[in-house]
Design a protein around this motif. Structure first.
Motif, PDB file in Angstrom:
ATOM      1  N   TRP A 285       0.834  -1.205   0.000  1.00 38.92           N
ATOM      2  CA  TRP A 285       0.000   0.000   0.000  1.00 38.92           C
ATOM      3  C   TRP A 285       0.869   1.256   0.000  1.00 38.92           C
ATOM      4  N   VAL A 286       1.915   1.291   0.832  1.00 41.81           N
ATOM      5  CA  VAL A 286       2.807   2.446   0.873  1.00 41.81           C
ATOM      6  C   VAL A 286       3.440   2.673  -0.496  1.00 41.81           C
ATOM      7  N   LEU A 287       3.991   1.620  -1.101  1.00 45.01           N
ATOM      8  CA  LEU A 287       4.681   1.760  -2.387  1.00 45.01           C
ATOM      9  C   LEU A 287       3.721   2.181  -3.498  1.00 45.01           C
ATOM     10  N   SER A 288       2.517   1.627  -3.497  1.00 41.01           N
ATOM     11  CA  SER A 288       1.560   1.987  -4.540  1.00 41.01           C
ATOM     12  C   SER A 288       1.076   3.424  -4.381  1.00 41.01           C
ATOM     13  N   GLU A 289       0.920   3.876  -3.136  1.00 38.55           N
ATOM     14  CA  GLU A 289       0.513   5.269  -2.904  1.00 38.55           C
ATOM     15  C   GLU A 289       1.595   6.238  -3.348  1.00 38.55           C
ATOM     16  N   LEU A 290       2.846   5.887  -3.123  1.00 34.94           N
ATOM     17  CA  LEU A 290       3.929   6.762  -3.586  1.00 34.94           C
ATOM     18  C   LEU A 290       3.920   6.869  -5.103  1.00 34.94           C
ATOM     19  N   ARG A 291       3.623   5.773  -5.776  1.00 31.25           N
ATOM     20  CA  ARG A 291       3.523   5.822  -7.236  1.00 31.25           C
ATOM     21  C   ARG A 291       2.326   6.666  -7.653  1.00 31.25           C
ATOM     22  N   ARG A 292       1.178   6.459  -7.005  1.00 33.61           N
ATOM     23  CA  ARG A 292      -0.032   7.201  -7.375  1.00 33.61           C
ATOM     24  C   ARG A 292       0.146   8.692  -7.170  1.00 33.61           C
ATOM     25  N   ARG A 293       0.897   9.070  -6.165  1.00 28.96           N
ATOM     26  CA  ARG A 293       1.082  10.482  -5.841  1.00 28.96           C
ATOM     27  C   ARG A 293       2.369  11.050  -6.451  1.00 28.96           C
ATOM     28  N   HIS A 294       2.994  10.280  -7.343  1.00 31.37           N
ATOM     29  CA  HIS A 294       4.153  10.736  -8.119  1.00 31.37           C
ATOM     30  C   HIS A 294       5.300  11.217  -7.235  1.00 31.37           C
ATOM     31  N   VAL A 295       5.594  10.459  -6.183  1.00 35.19           N
ATOM     32  CA  VAL A 295       6.714  10.788  -5.299  1.00 35.19           C
ATOM     33  C   VAL A 295       7.978  10.150  -5.879  1.00 35.19           C
ATOM     34  N   ARG A 296       8.977  10.950  -6.158  1.00 37.15           N
ATOM     35  CA  ARG A 296      10.177  10.488  -6.821  1.00 37.15           C
ATOM     36  C   ARG A 296      11.386  10.536  -5.878  1.00 37.15           C
ATOM     37  N   ASN A 297      12.443   9.830  -6.301  1.00 41.70           N
ATOM     38  CA  ASN A 297      13.737   9.862  -5.606  1.00 41.70           C
ATOM     39  C   ASN A 297      13.624   9.412  -4.148  1.00 41.70           C
ATOM     40  N   VAL A 298      12.919   8.296  -3.939  1.00 44.99           N
ATOM     41  CA  VAL A 298      12.803   7.704  -2.608  1.00 44.99           C
ATOM     42  C   VAL A 298      13.799   6.553  -2.510  1.00 44.99           C
ATOM     43  N   VAL A 299      14.649   6.594  -1.494  1.00 48.87           N
ATOM     44  CA  VAL A 299      15.687   5.587  -1.270  1.00 48.87           C
ATOM     45  C   VAL A 299      15.516   5.030   0.141  1.00 48.87           C
ATOM     46  N   TRP A 300      15.614   3.701   0.287  1.00 50.23           N
ATOM     47  CA  TRP A 300      15.457   3.051   1.590  1.00 50.23           C
ATOM     48  C   TRP A 300      16.832   2.673   2.130  1.00 50.23           C
ATOM     49  N   LEU A 301      17.082   3.011   3.400  1.00 53.68           N
ATOM     50  CA  LEU A 301      18.327   2.681   4.084  1.00 53.68           C
ATOM     51  C   LEU A 301      18.009   1.831   5.303  1.00 53.68           C
ATOM     52  N   THR A 302      18.782   0.762   5.507  1.00 59.65           N
ATOM     53  CA  THR A 302      18.488  -0.139   6.616  1.00 59.65           C
ATOM     54  C   THR A 302      19.755  -0.832   7.089  1.00 59.65           C
ATOM     55  N   ALA A 303      19.616  -1.587   8.182  1.00 57.32           N
ATOM     56  CA  ALA A 303      20.719  -2.373   8.741  1.00 57.32           C
ATOM     57  C   ALA A 303      20.153  -3.747   9.103  1.00 57.32           C
ATOM     58  N   ASP A 304      20.277  -4.183  10.351  1.00 57.07           N
ATOM     59  CA  ASP A 304      19.596  -5.333  10.948  1.00 57.07           C
ATOM     60  C   ASP A 304      20.194  -6.692  10.643  1.00 57.07           C
ATOM     61  N   VAL A 305      20.543  -7.001   9.389  1.00 53.74           N
ATOM     62  CA  VAL A 305      20.878  -8.382   9.028  1.00 53.74           C
ATOM     63  C   VAL A 305      22.381  -8.700   9.107  1.00 53.74           C
ATOM     64  N   HIS A 306      23.194  -7.750   9.505  1.00 55.05           N
ATOM     65  CA  HIS A 306      24.606  -7.991   9.831  1.00 55.05           C
ATOM     66  C   HIS A 306      25.463  -8.354   8.622  1.00 55.05           C
ATOM     67  N   TYR A 307      25.145  -7.776   7.491  1.00 51.08           N
ATOM     68  CA  TYR A 307      26.037  -7.760   6.334  1.00 51.08           C
ATOM     69  C   TYR A 307      25.658  -6.546   5.505  1.00 51.08           C
ATOM     70  N   THR A 308      26.355  -6.320   4.411  1.00 51.80           N
ATOM     71  CA  THR A 308      26.029  -5.154   3.594  1.00 51.80           C
ATOM     72  C   THR A 308      25.626  -5.595   2.190  1.00 51.80           C
ATOM     73  N   ALA A 309      24.665  -4.860   1.613  1.00 51.27           N
ATOM     74  CA  ALA A 309      24.138  -5.252   0.304  1.00 51.27           C
ATOM     75  C   ALA A 309      23.446  -4.063  -0.353  1.00 51.27           C
ATOM     76  N   ALA A 310      23.324  -4.159  -1.668  1.00 51.90           N
ATOM     77  CA  ALA A 310      22.552  -3.201  -2.465  1.00 51.90           C
ATOM     78  C   ALA A 310      21.445  -3.971  -3.164  1.00 51.90           C
ATOM     79  N   HIS A 311      20.201  -3.627  -2.889  1.00 53.85           N
ATOM     80  CA  HIS A 311      19.042  -4.298  -3.476  1.00 53.85           C
ATOM     81  C   HIS A 311      18.295  -3.329  -4.392  1.00 53.85           C
ATOM     82  N   HIS A 312      18.014  -3.777  -5.595  1.00 57.03           N
ATOM     83  CA  HIS A 312      17.187  -2.989  -6.512  1.00 57.03           C
ATOM     84  C   HIS A 312      15.846  -3.694  -6.676  1.00 57.03           C
ATOM     85  N   TYR A 313      14.764  -2.957  -6.474  1.00 52.49           N
ATOM     86  CA  TYR A 313      13.406  -3.490  -6.585  1.00 52.49           C
ATOM     87  C   TYR A 313      12.769  -2.959  -7.866  1.00 52.49           C
ATOM     88  N   ALA A 314      12.154  -3.851  -8.637  1.00 50.07           N
ATOM     89  CA  ALA A 314      11.560  -3.451  -9.910  1.00 50.07           C
ATOM     90  C   ALA A 314      10.280  -4.242 -10.161  1.00 50.07           C
TER      91      ALA A 314
END
Length: 499
Positions: free
Chosen positions: A381-410
């Motif tokens: 719901w959050v992601l679809s609302e951001l698309r509906r409202r044309h919100v651009r340049n949103v980047v997610w930053l996180t930790a928690d899993v005790h390694y480092t990675a770059a994930h691209h969602y499409a």
């Protein structure tokens, strides 16, 4: 460029405080500022400054625009009393970009005062200036404490050398459920030797034991130097209370005599707000989730994925939640109203990784390769609302899993397609056991573009799998660079995004 380092003597200066207009005399029997100074929640023209004394006192701060304190303005802060574990915070205002401060503690009759402890913070830049900030989390976890023979938590020195404008502390800032032993045997037959305090010998249950978790971390010289030089934006996850907790949980862990998580969480939250430089007045409910603008091109949206979740389980309930309806709506509305070029969602857990809690699920993903269900539906719901409202340049930053990675969602790779492509960058731990990597859940179509994880679970900090991330927004805001870095600050991977 300012120096982010402060010497050991600065951190151990004593202090006592009173609100009289003239400075009190310094005497040998003065009280002490016990854990250095910290700053946080910096906004335009001001920042929050923290200190702690060893007895009842008043916090007094001198503010200047130069490190020599040529011209100072005196700010009388709060009383430091047992009710707040002798901690206190005061918001300082400054006219220049860099605010220098020195904190003293004056005793309550105004007769004696401490030698000051100094620090500084940078306020948000103008539109034509760039911004550099860091993020990571997970400190003193899995039995890996401060080993002074190995230089302590050296990654904080490496982060200070990057000279960031601020640091996003992405949760698991302490491990209240992680007791320490004096020694831990390493694979090479050497010994890891932990500095140990009474509060770190068992799981935290009392308010004093939760307070002791933060006091322990600030015994590290590197962390204290970093905290004095770099302002923080703090959020929490689970280990500030206990592993994988959720509201209403009753523990089956025999280490605990108090098994009601809600009772533990109340004590933990109090200690957290006493010991970190977070301004609860900026948070929607006085706890954590808040928005933090930093100039024209950067705004952080700090979310709380712990306090409002449903119970960990199969995580397929149609009403599943990890943000809660009020916070989810706030997040969408806040992102949509932001005028910043780049909008960073500071999430304490990743979206698309399998994070198990025994046979249950701990994070958003639920291991079901299909349309969103459970907590995934709330994020959909959050992601679809951001698309509906044309919100651009949103980047997610996180930790928690005790390694480092770059994930691209499409959406073209996903079971759910009503969203715009976005990046999620993972970084950690700062000083804890290293793990991973975790499997990806296909619901939102993530691709692991880069991963740096250890060869075995609970790899020690001595093995080099500690990480922090760096974001650098160029002057003018049109370009943003993300770098994932190792414990010495060396770059492991980077990418450049255009607005």
């Amino acid at each position: 460029m300012r120096s982010p380092r402060l010497d050991r003597r600065t951190f151990l200066r004593a202090a006592a405080l009173s609100g009289v207009a003239a400075p009190a005399l310094i005497r040998a029997d003065r009280p002490a500022l016990t854990h250095g100074v910290q700053s946080g929640d910096v906004v335009r023209g001001s920042g929050l400054v923290w200190a702690r004394a060893d007895r009842p006192a008043r916090m007094v701060v001198e503010v200047a625009e130069d490190p020599a304190f040529t011209h100072v303005r005196r700010v009388v802060g709060p009383l430091l009393t047992p009710d707040t574990d002798f901690t206190g915070k005061v918001r300082l205002h400054g006219a220049g970009r860099t605010v220098h401060y020195r904190v003293t503690a004056e005793d309550l009759d105004g007769r004696v005062a401490s030698e000051p402890v100094t620090g500084s913070f940078r306020t948000p830049p103008g539109r034509g200036e760039g911004v550099r900030f860091l993020w990571s989390g997970d400190v003193v976890g899995q039995g890996w404490g401060i080993d002074r023979d190995r230089g302590g938590m050296r990654i904080f020195r490496a982060m200070a050398e990057r000279d960031p404008d601020f640091f996003l502390y992405s949760g698991d800032t302490v491990y209240a459920d992680g007791p320490l032993t004096e020694t831990v045997a390493l694979p090479d037959a050497s010994m890891w030797r932990n500095l140990v305090t009474p509060e770190k010998l068992k799981v935290a249950e009392t308010l004093a034991e939760f307070r002791g978790q933060y006091a322990y971390n600030l015994l590290d010289d590197n962390l204290r130097a970093f905290a004095a030089a770099v302002p923080q934006v703090n959020q929490w996850d689970d280990h500030e209370v206990t592993n994988n907790w959720y509201p209403g949980e009753v523990l089956a862990d025999d280490r605990y005599t108090e098994k009601r998580v809600d009772v533990l969480a109340e004590r933990a939250f109090r200690a957290y707000h006493e010991w970190v430089p977070l301004d609860p007045r900026r948070a929607l409910d006085g706890r954590v989730h808040r928005r933090m603008p930093y100039g024209a091109h950067v705004e952080l949206f700090v979310i709380d994925m712990r306090t409002y979740r449903d119970a960990n389980g199969v995580n397929t309930d149609p009403q599943g939640r990890i943000l809660g309806e009020r916070q989810a709506r706030w997040l969408v509305d806040a992102l949509a109203s932001s005028q910043a070029t780049w909008k960073f969602v500071a999430a304490d857990m990743p979206i698309g990784l399998h994070v198990p809690d025994g046979t249950a699920w701990e994070a958003v993903a639920n291991g079901v390769a299909g349309p969103p269900s459970g907590r995934e539906a709330e994020l959909a719901w959050v992601l679809s609302e951001l698309r509906r409202r044309h919100v651009r340049n949103v980047v997610w930053l996180t930790a928690d899993v005790h390694y480092t990675a770059a994930h691209h969602y499409a959406p073209e790779r996903a079971a759910f397609t009503e969203f715009d492509p976005f990046w999620e960058f993972v970084s950690g731990p700062l000083h804890a056991g290293a793990f991973g990597p975790n499997p990806l859940d296909p619901t939102f179509g993530p691709e692991a573009v880069f991963v740096h994880a250890p060869p075995a679970p609970n790899t020690s900090p001595a093995e080099g799998y500690q990480h922090f991330g760096e974001v650098e927004v160029a002057p003018g805001g049109g370009e943003m660079r993300v770098a994932l870095r190792g414990p010495d600050g060396g770059e492991l991977w980077s990418t450049v995004l255009q607005s």
